[in-house]
Design a protein around this motif. Structure first.
Motif, PDB file in Angstrom:
ATOM      1  N   VAL A  39      68.765  21.042  71.660  1.00 15.47           N
ATOM      2  CA  VAL A  39      67.988  22.198  71.499  1.00 15.47           C
ATOM      3  C   VAL A  39      67.201  22.150  70.365  1.00 15.47           C
ATOM      4  O   VAL A  39      66.055  22.657  70.407  1.00 15.47           O
ATOM      5  CB  VAL A  39      69.390  23.286  71.394  1.00 15.47           C
ATOM      6  CG1 VAL A  39      68.481  24.516  70.815  1.00 15.47           C
ATOM      7  CG2 VAL A  39      69.684  23.575  72.715  1.00 15.47           C
ATOM      8  N   ALA A  51      68.827  32.069  70.251  1.00  9.19           N
ATOM      9  CA  ALA A  51      70.402  31.596  70.244  1.00  9.19           C
ATOM     10  C   ALA A  51      70.966  32.847  69.915  1.00  9.19           C
ATOM     11  O   ALA A  51      70.646  33.561  68.892  1.00  9.19           O
ATOM     12  CB  ALA A  51      70.762  30.651  69.090  1.00  9.19           C
ATOM     13  N   TYR A  57      72.221  29.919  74.528  1.00  9.20           N
ATOM     14  CA  TYR A  57      70.879  29.607  74.393  1.00  9.20           C
ATOM     15  C   TYR A  57      70.281  29.913  75.677  1.00  9.20           C
ATOM     16  O   TYR A  57      70.580  29.977  76.680  1.00  9.20           O
ATOM     17  CB  TYR A  57      70.765  28.166  74.179  1.00  9.20           C
ATOM     18  CG  TYR A  57      71.533  27.556  72.878  1.00  9.20           C
ATOM     19  CD1 TYR A  57      71.157  27.611  71.551  1.00  9.20           C
ATOM     20  CD2 TYR A  57      72.763  26.645  73.281  1.00  9.20           C
ATOM     21  CE1 TYR A  57      71.824  27.145  70.429  1.00  9.20           C
ATOM     22  CE2 TYR A  57      73.132  26.073  72.153  1.00  9.20           C
ATOM     23  CZ  TYR A  57      72.782  26.243  70.783  1.00  9.20           C
ATOM     24  OH  TYR A  57      73.422  25.752  69.781  1.00  9.20           O
TER      25      TYR A  57
END
Length: 325
Positions: A39, A51, A57
């Motif tokens: 990520v 987030a 996410y």
């Protein structure tokens, strides 16, 4: 596929949906630490990834970054076997793909870039290819039994495909200036460069590199002085996944026509989109410019013109100038 690529594919397939780190790790059979690292890697590449505690996410809904995963989710079945390669930067996608073609790359190899440092247009001109605002792609084709004179079919097919994709996504009408320029609202938004490699043994076309450049957005500092009065862009401002949708649209429409290349449906579409037919034009050539009237586009996509002395000619290639009102 790497963990980062797999996560991007997941985010692209379900854009705007949250996935917990634990869920992603379970889906991909990797550790939570690997998810976190991937990520962060995507964020460094410019992807806006939200987030939220207790949610996880997600890829921001208005993200517009060109990617293989982003294009593939919009592809029709006719394009599922294409080999896509998306680069952040290339000197020229046509030049790079020619190297791959010479090394034996198969038909359907496609290179896309976010920017070109040495983009090429027709007649050796440079093609303005700034970062983040355009779509630059090249397609490798290996048509069976095509003669060099017939290669103009590829260009006209591509012109129709660009028009159809742009109109579907932007809702704005497009027009074609023979043979390879696409216009919208009186300004050029796209150019096409088709380069063929011919067999010395039988004179047939061995491979074609089809290069397409599209101005998706206006450059932040505006277009260069020499094209400022003529260049335009598909959109005035950022769109949700605009570049991926446009890239997939061009490929979808092009390969639908290409797989039935012996038919001529696309010629009627091309003729209907031409803003040249019936107009007074200037034919540009090294031997001098000539005034003529564009009469029609024939079934082989040649431009039929009549000169001031009454002589007619079928042009298979070349460049014309026309004053837009």
């Amino acid at each position: 596929m790497t963990t980062k690529e797999s996560i991007l594919a997941l985010f692209e397939e379900q854009r705007g949906v949250y996935f917990s780190g634990e869920e992603i790790a379970a889906r991909l059979a990797v550790s939570r630490a690997a998810v976190w690292k991937a990520v962060n890697g995507l964020r460094k590449e410019g992807y806006e990834i939200d987030a939220v505690s207790n949610k996880g996410y997600r890829l921001a809904a208005d993200t517009d970054i060109l990617s293989t995963q982003g294009i593939e989710k919009y592809q029709d079945p006719v394009c599922r076997t294409l080999n896509l390669c998306v680069l952040p930067e290339a000197e020229s996608t046509n030049t790079l793909l020619r190297e791959k073609a010479n090394a034996g790359a198969p038909e359907g190899t496609v290179i896309l870039a976010n920017t070109q440092t040495k983009g090429r247009g027709r007649r050796g001109r440079s093609f303005y290819s700034p970062a983040d605002t355009g779509l630059y792609l090249s397609i490798l084709l290996r048509p069976d039994g095509m003669t060099p004179d017939q290669a103009v079919k590829i260009t006209t097919m591509a012109a129709v495909a660009v028009c159809e994709a742009v109109e579907e996504i932007s809702g704005k009408e497009t027009w074609i200036k023979w043979v390879n320029d696409i216009y919208q609202e009186g300004r050029k938004i796209s150019g096409i460069l088709t380069e063929a490699s011919v067999s010395m043994e039988n004179g047939s076309v061995e491979s074609v590199i089809l290069g397409i450049g599209i101005n998706v957005y206006p450059p932040e500092s505006g277009f260069p002085e020499d094209i400022r009065e003529t260049a335009g862009s598909v959109f005035d401002g950022k769109q949700n996944d605009g570049k991926n949708r446009l890239a997939a649209g061009v490929l979808n429409y092009f390969f639908k026509e290409y797989e039935r290349i012996d038919r001529t449906d696309y010629v009627e579409k091309y003729r209907a989109k031409s803003f040249v037919v019936g107009k007074e034009i200037t034919i540009l050539s090294p031997s001098g410019n000539r005034q003529a009237t564009a009469l029609d586009v024939d079934q082989d996509c040649h431009l039929i013109v009549r000169y001031e002395n009454g002589q007619t000619e079928r042009l298979s290639s070349g460049e014309i100038s026309i004053r837009l009102s």
